[in-house]
Scaffold this motif. Structure first.
Motif, short mmCIF file in Angstrom:
data_model
loop_
_atom_site.label_atom_id
_atom_site.label_comp_id
_atom_site.label_asym_id
_atom_site.label_seq_id
_atom_site.Cartn_x
_atom_site.Cartn_y
_atom_site.Cartn_z
N ILE A 204 60.48 -54.43 12.26
CA ILE A 204 59.38 -55.39 12.23
C ILE A 204 58.23 -54.86 11.38
N ALA A 205 57.93 -53.57 11.51
CA ALA A 205 56.86 -52.98 10.70
C ALA A 205 57.17 -53.09 9.21
N LEU A 206 58.43 -52.87 8.84
CA LEU A 206 58.81 -53.00 7.42
C LEU A 206 58.69 -54.45 6.96
N ALA A 207 59.06 -55.40 7.82
CA ALA A 207 58.92 -56.81 7.46
C ALA A 207 57.45 -57.19 7.28
N VAL A 208 56.59 -56.73 8.19
CA VAL A 208 55.16 -57.00 8.06
C VAL A 208 54.61 -56.34 6.80
N VAL B 225 56.76 -56.82 22.83
CA VAL B 225 56.78 -58.16 23.41
C VAL B 225 58.19 -58.75 23.36
N ALA B 226 58.85 -58.65 22.18
CA ALA B 226 60.16 -59.27 22.02
C ALA B 226 61.21 -58.63 22.91
N GLN B 227 61.12 -57.31 23.08
CA GLN B 227 62.13 -56.62 23.87
C GLN B 227 61.73 -56.45 25.33
N GLY B 228 60.51 -55.97 25.55
CA GLY B 228 60.12 -55.65 26.92
C GLY B 228 59.76 -56.84 27.77
N TRP B 229 59.09 -57.84 27.18
CA TRP B 229 58.62 -58.97 27.97
C TRP B 229 59.58 -60.16 27.86
N LEU B 230 59.90 -60.56 26.63
CA LEU B 230 60.72 -61.74 26.43
C LEU B 230 62.22 -61.44 26.50
N SER B 231 62.60 -60.18 26.38
CA SER B 231 64.01 -59.77 26.43
C SER B 231 64.86 -60.54 25.43
N LEU B 232 64.42 -60.54 24.17
CA LEU B 232 65.16 -61.23 23.11
C LEU B 232 66.02 -60.29 22.29
N LEU B 233 65.70 -59.00 22.31
CA LEU B 233 66.37 -58.05 21.43
C LEU B 233 66.78 -56.82 22.21
N GLY C 257 53.74 -53.47 18.56
CA GLY C 257 53.37 -54.52 19.50
C GLY C 257 54.40 -55.64 19.58
N SER C 258 54.87 -56.10 18.42
CA SER C 258 55.83 -57.21 18.41
C SER C 258 57.15 -56.81 19.04
N ALA C 259 57.61 -55.59 18.75
CA ALA C 259 58.86 -55.13 19.35
C ALA C 259 58.71 -55.00 20.87
#
Length: 329
Positions: A211-215, A192-200, A188-190
């Protein structure tokens, strides 16, 4: 009775005030002391040795300077995450190479330094041209959006830990919940960060895995502490990751810009390791990610070890004591 309540109120108020001071120091102090400290940079070209010596003399302790033979070697150092920037000397004058994807803050400082570069013979020269070799995402050129990712990941990891600890009593299912939460959170976070916010930029599945490993590292550790220590473990985990890990993560700067040894400590905690691993995965094809990957894996493994320890101790307490029959003489 009244005196006891008064002492308790005084103690709670004093403790809350102390916590407030600690939070202010933890979040504001590193940001207020941002400065280059042995930032890895490369100097290349025919006048590399002279420029490196002048940099070391003019900015002692600011840069960890390495030399390369030519511009190709300098560019390779940036793309391999061996350096944050480079100065390439040429017959027509120096030029500066940056990697804003590694740290917009360092790239900005190197760009400012380019305004003051002189020719190798010491004469004044026009501002050196600056080229961004590994640029940040065009929708987030200053890295502010990327820097804002760290805190939500930590807070959601802690919140998930609380929910899993109090809602699920069976330790095995609690551990399964940690894994499921990490997988869903990463996907989910990836997205949002990539598809919607275009940060990564980069591979969606690779980013989701990071992100899953960090969580998993954050949530697994806090749940493990809670399982092994009780409710106090949640407080220990929250203080460790929120008050120490987040401000030292260097999400908006770079570890080499933080006061020593806090930059190194931050990279040994999940928030800092997650930031480094995300940068390497998104912008550098995984270059320089081995250390951060090992840190996150170690924290995740430690968290599940604590969950197992807490479960074993809980079963040991629940087992009825074996009554031994008296031995007849």
């Amino acid at each position: 009775m009244k005196s006891s309540l008064a002492r308790r109120a005084l103690g709670v108020a004093a403790g809350a005030a102390l916590l407030q001071l600690i939070m202010i120091i933890a979040f504001a102090w590193p940001a207020a002391r941002i400065a280059p400290r042995d930032v890895p940079v490369v100097v290349a070209g025919p006048q590399a040795a002279a420029v490196a010596g002048r940099l070391a003399q003019e900015r002692p302790g600011a840069f960890d300077i390495k030399t390369r033979q030519d511009e190709a070697g300098a560019r390779a150092a940036l793309t391999d995450r061996e350096a944050y920037g480079a100065i390439v000397t040429t017959p027509s004058g120096p030029k500066v190479l940056t990697a804003s994807a590694a740290s917009p803050a360092v790239a900005q400082q190197l760009g400012q330094m380019a305004q003051n570069l002189a020719r190798p013979d010491g004469r004044a020269a026009p501002a050196a041209p600056v080229q961004d070799v590994v640029a940040a995402d065009p929708d987030d050129p200053r890295g502010t959006g990327f820097g804002a990712l760290a805190l939500p990941l930590i807070m959601s990891g802690i919140a998930g830990s609380v929910l899993l600890t109090f809602a699920i009593t069976a330790v095995a299912w609690r551990a399964a919940g940690v894994v499921l939460f990490a997988v869903l959170g990463g996907l989910g976070s990836a997205g949002v960060a990539q598809g919607w916010l275009s940060l990564l930029p980069g591979s969606y599945l690779a980013l989701a895995g990071v992100i899953a490993l960090a969580v998993l590292a954050v949530t697994g550790t806090v749940v493990g502490l809670a399982t092994a220590l009780g409710r106090a473990g949640i407080g220990v985990g929250a203080l460790l990751f929120l008050l120490l890990g987040n401000p030292l993560s260097a999400a908006t700067s770079a570890p080499e810009l933080l006061p020593r040894p806090w930059g190194e400590i931050g990279q040994a905690l999940p928030p800092g390791a997650a930031v480094t691993l995300l940068r390497s995965t998104a912008f550098f094809d995984g270059a320089g990610s081995a250390g951060a990957l090992a840190v996150l894996a170690a924290w995740a493994a430690g968290g599940f070890a604590l969950i197992a320890l807490g479960g074993w101790r809980g079963r040991a307490k629940e087992e009825p004591a074996i009554e031994r029959e008296p031995i007849l003489a």
